[in-house]
Design a protein around this motif. Structure first.
Motif, mmCIF file in Angstrom:
data_model
loop_
_atom_site.group_PDB
_atom_site.id
_atom_site.type_symbol
_atom_site.label_atom_id
_atom_site.label_comp_id
_atom_site.label_asym_id
_atom_site.label_seq_id
_atom_site.Cartn_x
_atom_site.Cartn_y
_atom_site.Cartn_z
ATOM 1 N N SER A 95 44.528 -132.973 -31.614
ATOM 2 C CA SER A 95 44.498 -134.170 -30.789
ATOM 3 C C SER A 95 44.602 -133.865 -29.296
ATOM 4 N N GLY A 96 45.559 -133.042 -28.927
ATOM 5 C CA GLY A 96 45.817 -132.773 -27.520
ATOM 6 C C GLY A 96 47.019 -133.518 -26.990
ATOM 7 N N ILE A 97 47.373 -134.632 -27.628
ATOM 8 C CA ILE A 97 48.519 -135.413 -27.163
ATOM 9 C C ILE A 97 49.835 -134.662 -27.360
ATOM 10 N N PRO A 98 50.091 -134.040 -28.530
ATOM 11 C CA PRO A 98 51.329 -133.257 -28.651
ATOM 12 C C PRO A 98 51.402 -132.126 -27.631
ATOM 13 N N GLN A 99 50.259 -131.506 -27.319
ATOM 14 C CA GLN A 99 50.266 -130.432 -26.334
ATOM 15 C C GLN A 99 50.645 -130.948 -24.948
ATOM 16 N N VAL A 100 50.090 -132.096 -24.578
ATOM 17 C CA VAL A 100 50.433 -132.691 -23.281
ATOM 18 C C VAL A 100 51.905 -133.080 -23.250
ATOM 19 N N LYS A 101 52.377 -133.657 -24.327
ATOM 20 C CA LYS A 101 53.789 -134.042 -24.415
ATOM 21 C C LYS A 101 54.681 -132.812 -24.256
ATOM 22 N N ILE A 140 42.978 -137.804 -23.190
ATOM 23 C CA ILE A 140 44.317 -137.690 -22.606
ATOM 24 C C ILE A 140 44.588 -136.258 -22.172
ATOM 25 N N GLN A 141 44.224 -135.289 -23.006
ATOM 26 C CA GLN A 141 44.437 -133.892 -22.621
ATOM 27 C C GLN A 141 43.511 -133.481 -21.480
ATOM 28 N N LEU A 142 42.282 -133.970 -21.492
ATOM 29 C CA LEU A 142 41.365 -133.668 -20.387
ATOM 30 C C LEU A 142 41.905 -134.220 -19.068
ATOM 31 N N GLY A 143 42.441 -135.445 -19.103
ATOM 32 C CA GLY A 143 43.032 -136.008 -17.899
ATOM 33 C C GLY A 143 44.233 -135.212 -17.430
ATOM 34 N N ALA A 144 45.053 -134.767 -18.382
ATOM 35 C CA ALA A 144 46.261 -134.020 -18.030
ATOM 36 C C ALA A 144 45.924 -132.662 -17.423
ATOM 37 N N VAL A 145 44.980 -131.936 -18.028
ATOM 38 C CA VAL A 145 44.663 -130.612 -17.476
ATOM 39 C C VAL A 145 43.900 -130.732 -16.157
ATOM 40 N N THR A 146 43.166 -131.830 -15.974
ATOM 41 C CA THR A 146 42.555 -132.071 -14.662
ATOM 42 C C THR A 146 43.633 -132.225 -13.602
ATOM 43 N N ALA A 147 44.679 -132.979 -13.933
ATOM 44 C CA ALA A 147 45.806 -133.138 -13.016
ATOM 45 C C ALA A 147 46.525 -131.818 -12.785
ATOM 46 N N SER A 167 50.320 -138.674 -14.921
ATOM 47 C CA SER A 167 49.273 -139.480 -14.304
ATOM 48 C C SER A 167 47.912 -139.166 -14.907
ATOM 49 N N GLY A 168 47.624 -137.882 -15.121
ATOM 50 C CA GLY A 168 46.356 -137.496 -15.718
ATOM 51 C C GLY A 168 46.204 -138.020 -17.133
ATOM 52 N N ALA A 169 47.285 -137.962 -17.910
ATOM 53 C CA ALA A 169 47.237 -138.508 -19.270
ATOM 54 C C ALA A 169 46.993 -140.009 -19.243
ATOM 55 N N GLU A 190 55.538 -142.980 -24.240
ATOM 56 C CA GLU A 190 55.410 -141.930 -25.250
ATOM 57 C C GLU A 190 55.522 -140.521 -24.668
ATOM 58 N N LEU A 191 54.973 -140.294 -23.477
ATOM 59 C CA LEU A 191 54.897 -138.934 -22.950
ATOM 60 C C LEU A 191 56.049 -138.606 -22.007
#
Length: 520
Positions: A95-101, A140-147, A167-169, A190-191
């Motif tokens: 998913s990428g969400i657990p990684q961002v979290k 969500i992960q793409l937004g987070a790694v962009t940030a 913010s990216g997420a 959540e995050l």
């Protein structure tokens, strides 16, 4: 940036709080622009490949058998490509969400550029090939790694970077679903796990900006077409509570399925064989049951407008549920956020058909039950009811139905709590760290950084003097902010619920400190 420089710059930010918040707000706008462009490309690419996939199966159904054999060979090549991409960057899987979290909490270190292009490419290939995965987790992960990339390029502190990751997420979910408020609330609820102004402002700026970019390319239409949804009469609210209880239990079953599908995949000798199996299942379903392929947002629109028999709905529900488990368990980059909403909608459709047959529901309110069920299912699985309410309102345009959606979300939440089902993203993160033998903290960055803690009412440190608190070793409280006031953290300072603490500590101790502040 060296650790010493990180701490010095963090102190400067804390001492210039107003300018720091303004800077985060401006950076949030930049993140929103960049994330909006990347995720709009992601959405456009997925639409293109999914449309072509439909044409491919239409062609294969009306042509010679050897073209079908060639298609399955192509699926095997796609599986090999996905396997290589995942091995190259393991944190791009799933998913990428657990990684961002995990990155926001300090448990995981993401390599932003590698994740960015691998997630983008693998997500387009995997979802385009027909796997029952959604675009929201990757977005969500793409937004987070962009940030994160912006933070690294500007050499920001790790405290600031975590605000930017949030913010990216937020921008990622907003652009993926055309739902800016849901993007903000999900990132905070959540995050990041707190609603301080310093994280709220950049998250809102990023989400709103990303939504503007997304709407420029895709228009203002909601993701799901429920225009003109009627008000549900009060006499049905008792049925809504019972419905939400059943849907909440279905959410518990969904979580159990996701968490236990790895047991099934232990039968396969290699990661490549798992992906091949999932893609071959997609290939077969493309001929016999194409409705369950992909994310499934069009399926929700279809069941709300086209009459389906109860038997057909049960088959769709079973097919979508099983294939989502198989798709996510394969480890291919892609989320289960959208498929989860589809399964919730199908569950509500089945129940509403039964209620109509028993004379308990006027068919005029059939679509209401579908919308309510999506909110309830999300709340039971993710355990983020506020996000669920706002998300469904924005995705369906049903802004006047907050009360009934709130009731449904709360009942489903309680049902999942009583079943002792754990929030899906938290449990996936915990299992990921445990399976990789990272639960001892070795996966953290192991650097001393300033982290933000929100003091919650009833927590062990609420109402206590700083000198009375049993702080972990190697921990220093450097600042206390109460509203717009700065308090000097001396031993006789009494902490209150609503205070925000800024603590210099090793990232490996962050989890324990958050438990102290939140009262877990």
């Amino acid at each position: 940036m060296l650790a010493k420089d990180q701490v010095i710059n963090t102190y400067r930010a804390l001492n210039n709080w107003r300018s720091f918040r303004l800077k985060l707000f401006i950076e949030g706008i930049i993140i929103g622009i960049l994330s909006g462009l990347i995720i709009s490309f992601f959405r456009w690419s997925l639409h293109l490949v999914e449309t072509n996939r439909e044409h491919i199966y239409t062609f294969l159904k009306n042509t010679d058998w050897y073209w079908t054999a060639f298609w399955f060979i192509a699926l095997a090549v796609i599986a090999f490509t996905l396997d290589r991409l995942i091995k190259y960057e393991p944190l791009a899987a799933g998913s990428g969400i657990p990684q961002v979290k995990g990155a926001i909490l300090g448990f995981i270190k993401m390599r932003w550029l590698r994740i960015l292009w691998v997630k983008l490419l693998a997500g387009i290939i995997g979802i385009g090939a027909g796997l029952s995965l959604g675009r929201e987790g990757p977005s969500i992960q793409l937004g987070a790694v962009t940030a994160q990339g912006l933070s690294r390029l500007l050499k920001r502190t790790r405290l600031e970077e975590r605000y930017l990751l949030t913010s990216g997420a937020s921008a990622g979910l907003a652009a993926a679903f055309n739902a800016p408020l849901a993007g903000v609330i999900f990132a905070l609820e959540e995050l990041h796990r707190n609603f301080s102004v310093v994280v709220l402002l950049p998250a809102m700026a990023a989400a709103m900006t990303a939504t503007v970019i997304s709407r420029f390319f895709f228009g203002n239409d909601t993701i799901f077409d429920f225009f003109g949804l009627p008000f549900l009469p009060l006499e049905y609210y008792g049925y809504v509570a019972l419905l939400s209880l059943v849907v909440g239990l279905a959410g518990v079953v969904f979580n159990a399925g996701l968490l236990n599908i790895p047991r099934f995949y232990k039968l396969f000798p290699t990661p490549f064989s798992k992906i091949v199996f999932a893609l071959f299942c997609a290939g077969i379903l493309g001929f016999v049951y194409p409705q369950v392929l992909g994310g499934g947002n069009e399926l929700i629109n279809n069941i709300s407008k086209t009459p389906y028999t109860l038997q057909a709905l049960l088959l769709l529900l079973a097919g979508k549920f099983i294939f989502t488990m198989l798709s996510y368990g394969s480890g291919v980059p892609g989320g289960f956020f959208l498929p989860m909403l589809v399964i919730g909608a199908l569950t509500g459709s089945v129940i509403s058909n039964i209620m109509i047959a028993l004379g308990l529901l006027d068919p005029f309110f059939y679509s209401n039950i579908i919308v309510i069920s999506m909110a309830a299912f999300f709340s039971a699985s993710v355990r983020a009811p506020i996000t669920g309410i706002i998300l469904i309102m924005e995705m369906t345009g049903s802004f006047q139905h907050m009360l009934v959606l709130s009731i449904a979300s709360i009942v489903a939440f309680i049902a999942a709590e009583l079943c002792r089902s754990k929030p899906i993203y938290e449990e996936l993160l915990a299992r990921s760290l445990q399976s990789a033998n990272k639960n001892d903290g070795s996966h953290c960055e192991r650097q001393r950084n300033v982290i933000e803690l929100a003091v919650c009412s009833g927590s062990p440190i609420d109402g206590r003097l700083i000198k009375e608190i049993n702080w972990p070793e190697h921990t220093l409280l450097v600042d206390v902010k109460r509203g717009e006031s700065d308090l000097i953290p001396i031993g006789d300072t009494r902490l209150r619920a609503g205070d925000f603490l800024y603590v210099l500590t090793d990232d490996t101790l962050a989890k324990d400190l958050r438990k102290m502040a939140e009262g877990e």
